[in-house]
Motif scaffolding. Structure first.
Motif, PDB file in Angstrom:
ATOM      1  N   SER A 162      -7.883  57.407 -36.059  1.00  0.00           N
ATOM      2  CA  SER A 162      -8.439  57.054 -34.862  1.00  0.00           C
ATOM      3  C   SER A 162      -7.902  57.997 -33.915  1.00  0.00           C
ATOM      4  O   SER A 162      -8.787  58.154 -32.741  1.00  0.00           O
ATOM      5  N   PHE A 163      -6.825  58.420 -33.697  1.00  0.00           N
ATOM      6  CA  PHE A 163      -6.418  59.258 -32.585  1.00  0.00           C
ATOM      7  C   PHE A 163      -6.863  60.521 -32.556  1.00  0.00           C
ATOM      8  O   PHE A 163      -7.252  61.157 -33.605  1.00  0.00           O
ATOM      9  N   PRO A 164      -7.269  60.975 -31.282  1.00  0.00           N
ATOM     10  CA  PRO A 164      -7.092  60.699 -29.936  1.00  0.00           C
ATOM     11  C   PRO A 164      -8.047  59.737 -29.374  1.00  0.00           C
ATOM     12  O   PRO A 164      -8.083  59.599 -27.967  1.00  0.00           O
ATOM     13  N   MET A 165      -8.744  58.908 -30.081  1.00  0.00           N
ATOM     14  CA  MET A 165      -9.714  57.903 -29.547  1.00  0.00           C
ATOM     15  C   MET A 165      -8.456  56.903 -28.889  1.00  0.00           C
ATOM     16  O   MET A 165      -7.445  56.870 -29.208  1.00  0.00           O
ATOM     17  N   GLU A 166      -9.267  55.705 -28.062  1.00  0.00           N
ATOM     18  CA  GLU A 166      -8.337  54.697 -27.272  1.00  0.00           C
ATOM     19  C   GLU A 166      -7.627  53.974 -28.544  1.00  0.00           C
ATOM     20  O   GLU A 166      -8.234  53.593 -29.459  1.00  0.00           O
ATOM     21  N   SER A 167      -6.211  53.764 -28.253  1.00  0.00           N
ATOM     22  CA  SER A 167      -5.666  53.115 -29.400  1.00  0.00           C
ATOM     23  C   SER A 167      -5.519  51.853 -29.521  1.00  0.00           C
ATOM     24  O   SER A 167      -6.125  51.188 -28.274  1.00  0.00           O
ATOM     25  N   THR A 168      -4.890  51.249 -30.595  1.00  0.00           N
ATOM     26  CA  THR A 168      -4.887  49.671 -30.650  1.00  0.00           C
ATOM     27  C   THR A 168      -4.078  49.167 -29.640  1.00  0.00           C
ATOM     28  O   THR A 168      -4.165  48.073 -29.215  1.00  0.00           O
ATOM     29  N   ILE A 169      -2.769  49.614 -29.529  1.00  0.00           N
ATOM     30  CA  ILE A 169      -1.774  48.956 -28.555  1.00  0.00           C
ATOM     31  C   ILE A 169      -1.340  50.321 -27.500  1.00  0.00           C
ATOM     32  O   ILE A 169      -1.351  51.278 -27.976  1.00  0.00           O
ATOM     33  N   PHE A 170      -0.696  49.777 -26.411  1.00  0.00           N
ATOM     34  CA  PHE A 170      -0.177  50.644 -25.475  1.00  0.00           C
ATOM     35  C   PHE A 170       1.056  50.020 -24.980  1.00  0.00           C
ATOM     36  O   PHE A 170       1.290  49.101 -24.938  1.00  0.00           O
ATOM     37  N   GLY A 171       1.931  51.166 -24.393  1.00  0.00           N
ATOM     38  CA  GLY A 171       3.065  50.591 -23.690  1.00  0.00           C
ATOM     39  C   GLY A 171       4.164  50.139 -24.513  1.00  0.00           C
ATOM     40  O   GLY A 171       4.090  50.345 -25.897  1.00  0.00           O
ATOM     41  N   TYR A 172       4.887  49.057 -23.981  1.00  0.00           N
ATOM     42  CA  TYR A 172       6.053  48.445 -24.757  1.00  0.00           C
ATOM     43  C   TYR A 172       6.345  47.119 -25.053  1.00  0.00           C
ATOM     44  O   TYR A 172       5.472  46.428 -24.195  1.00  0.00           O
ATOM     45  N   TYR A 173       6.728  46.739 -25.877  1.00  0.00           N
ATOM     46  CA  TYR A 173       6.836  45.085 -26.330  1.00  0.00           C
ATOM     47  C   TYR A 173       8.257  44.986 -26.775  1.00  0.00           C
ATOM     48  O   TYR A 173       8.957  45.838 -27.123  1.00  0.00           O
ATOM     49  N   TYR A 222       9.555  45.047 -32.617  1.00  0.00           N
ATOM     50  CA  TYR A 222       9.837  46.419 -33.449  1.00  0.00           C
ATOM     51  C   TYR A 222       8.318  47.054 -33.806  1.00  0.00           C
ATOM     52  O   TYR A 222       8.129  46.968 -34.966  1.00  0.00           O
ATOM     53  N   TRP A 223       7.555  47.415 -32.832  1.00  0.00           N
ATOM     54  CA  TRP A 223       6.144  47.825 -33.053  1.00  0.00           C
ATOM     55  C   TRP A 223       6.333  49.128 -32.853  1.00  0.00           C
ATOM     56  O   TRP A 223       6.878  49.922 -32.128  1.00  0.00           O
ATOM     57  N   PHE A 224       5.433  50.111 -33.611  1.00  0.00           N
ATOM     58  CA  PHE A 224       5.462  51.422 -33.879  1.00  0.00           C
ATOM     59  C   PHE A 224       3.934  51.824 -34.009  1.00  0.00           C
ATOM     60  O   PHE A 224       2.951  51.109 -34.487  1.00  0.00           O
ATOM     61  N   SER A 225       3.420  52.993 -33.540  1.00  0.00           N
ATOM     62  CA  SER A 225       2.200  53.743 -33.831  1.00  0.00           C
ATOM     63  C   SER A 225       2.608  54.917 -34.464  1.00  0.00           C
ATOM     64  O   SER A 225       3.308  55.483 -34.226  1.00  0.00           O
ATOM     65  N   ILE A 226       1.555  55.342 -35.410  1.00  0.00           N
ATOM     66  CA  ILE A 226       1.803  56.599 -35.988  1.00  0.00           C
ATOM     67  C   ILE A 226       0.551  57.362 -35.806  1.00  0.00           C
ATOM     68  O   ILE A 226      -0.658  56.691 -35.839  1.00  0.00           O
ATOM     69  N   VAL A 227       0.317  58.916 -35.634  1.00  0.00           N
ATOM     70  CA  VAL A 227      -0.840  59.469 -35.582  1.00  0.00           C
ATOM     71  C   VAL A 227      -0.753  60.695 -36.520  1.00  0.00           C
ATOM     72  O   VAL A 227       0.260  60.987 -37.051  1.00  0.00           O
TER      73      VAL A 227
END
Length: 391
Positions: A159-170, A173-178
């Motif tokens: 999907s990247f660089p389309m709008e991502s599933t989550i943004f910011g901080y939580y 222990y959440w991570f995104s990978i591209v």
């Protein structure tokens, strides 16, 4: 993994191109700053630059996170869909964690019932996929995910660089990978990134550990590829590959940044077809999602009758349109030992009926319009749709 099985002497619409290689060979400047890509990703995900770790691939990024969570949370297993990438399965096995498989629903997402079943899990990690473009997670699903006590990787490779599933901080222990591979939306020459949505000291300290960057490790010469007649033949020839945590090279970072920028221009142009596309697919059963505009796809999947799939590939192939099947269900691959004995009937239905058609930034909007018009004319006049779409 190259799964373009139907050999075409000439094709007008290739699944993906290698234009980025030509671009690099003429424009690459070895002094390009790696921070440019880091800053771009940090702005996209709305996190600080020190929450980004640039890697040489998406699977390398996943292995990095798994090892981090082994150190911090002592995880020993990773949940992935059965219909998923074997490179990720290789990364899990490299980490010495167990593979645990789960089933997808008709939207190619985990079911809410499955997510609820993980509430008592403590030493596992969940990989949450985003197939073929932009992913939508409703508030109920996001709430269920927030109730889990295990790390989650939101896999944005497709999907990247389309709008991502989550943004910011939580406070999780959440991570995104591209990923910046050839078959990904930005369609570059490799590379990937870890994005941490947790800004705790223990995560920041881990991310600060330096990896030695590679100056220029990408071979611009054309590589020899081996073709297979079927996906089964390709899978049977494949061996489990040990993965390594390798940082991105400067040439990969340089290419990825500029290909991301060009993708955004492509997506803006492609969005001019959205209204026409949504109107055109109303009566086409092979395309189940009637609300997703064409500009939110990274590949274009259709679901066809499994008995007719090869014939449909031939029809498209004769018209110069290249197709593929994509993933082979992991639970059917004897080389990957899993701890689950559940039924994965829908994963098998996806595999047996899906066809992936070209849709990428190296096709201009006019060419995409012509290709889709050809495809729609064929599908409207047929009963090629997959049986499960009748449900």
């Amino acid at each position: 993994m190259d799964t373009r099985f139907y050999r075409l002497p000439n094709y007008n619409y290739a699944l993906y191109q290698t234009n980025s290689i030509n671009y690099i060979s003429h424009n690459y400047n070895s002094s390009a700053d790696l921070q440019v890509l880091t800053k771009y990703i940090s702005m996209h995900f709305k996190v600080n630059e020190n929450s980004i770790k640039l890697m040489d691939s998406g699977s390398s990024a996943i292995l990095y996170i798994i090892n981090m969570m082994k150190d911090i949370m002592a995880i020993d297993s990773v949940y992935i869909p059965s219909y998923f990438c074997l490179e990720v399965a290789d990364a899990i096995l490299t980490s010495k964690c167990k593979i645990k498989l789960y089933e997808l629903n008709y939207n190619l997402m985990p079911t809410k019932a499955f997510i609820e079943s993980l509430q008592k899990e403590q030493q596992s990690l969940l990989i949450f996929p985003s197939f073929f473009g932009k992913n939508y997670i409703d508030e109920e699903m996001l709430y269920l995910l927030s109730q889990l006590n295990i790390p989650i990787i939101f896999d944005e490779a497709q999907s990247f660089p389309m709008e991502s599933t989550i943004f910011g901080y939580y406070l999780k222990y959440w991570f995104s990978i591209v990923s910046f591979g050839r078959s990904k939306p930005c369609s570059s020459v490799g590379g990937g990134a870890v994005i941490s949505h947790n800004c705790s000291d223990e995560i920041n300290i881990y991310l600060l550990k330096e990896l030695k960057f590679i100056e220029n490790d990408y071979n611009l010469e054309k590589k020899t590829s081996i073709s297979f007649d079927t996906l089964e033949a390709l899978i049977n020839s494949r061996t489990i590959k040990e993965k390594y945590i390798v940082p991105i090279s400067k040439i990969q970072a340089y290419s990825a940044y500029y290909r991301c920028l060009s993708f955004l221009e492509y997506k803006k142009s492609l969005s001019t077809l959205d209204a026409w596309y949504l109107l055109s697919i109303k009566d086409i059963k092979c395309i189940p999602n009637k609300n997703k505009p064409i500009s939110e796809y990274s590949y274009f999947p259709i679901f066809v009758n499994s008995q007719e799939r090869y014939n449909i590939m031939k029809i498209f192939g004769d018209l110069g349109i290249q197709c593929t099947f994509y993933y082979y269900p992991i639970h059917l691959n004897k080389k990957y030992c899993t701890s689950s004995h559940s039924s994965f009937s829908f994963s098998e239905k996806i595999f047996s009926s899906i066809l992936i058609l070209p849709l990428h930034q190296d096709l201009n909007t006019n060419k995409i319009y012509c290709m889709l018009s050809i495809i729609f004319d064929i599908l409207k006049e047929s009963e090629f749709h997959a049986e499960f779409l009748e449900c």
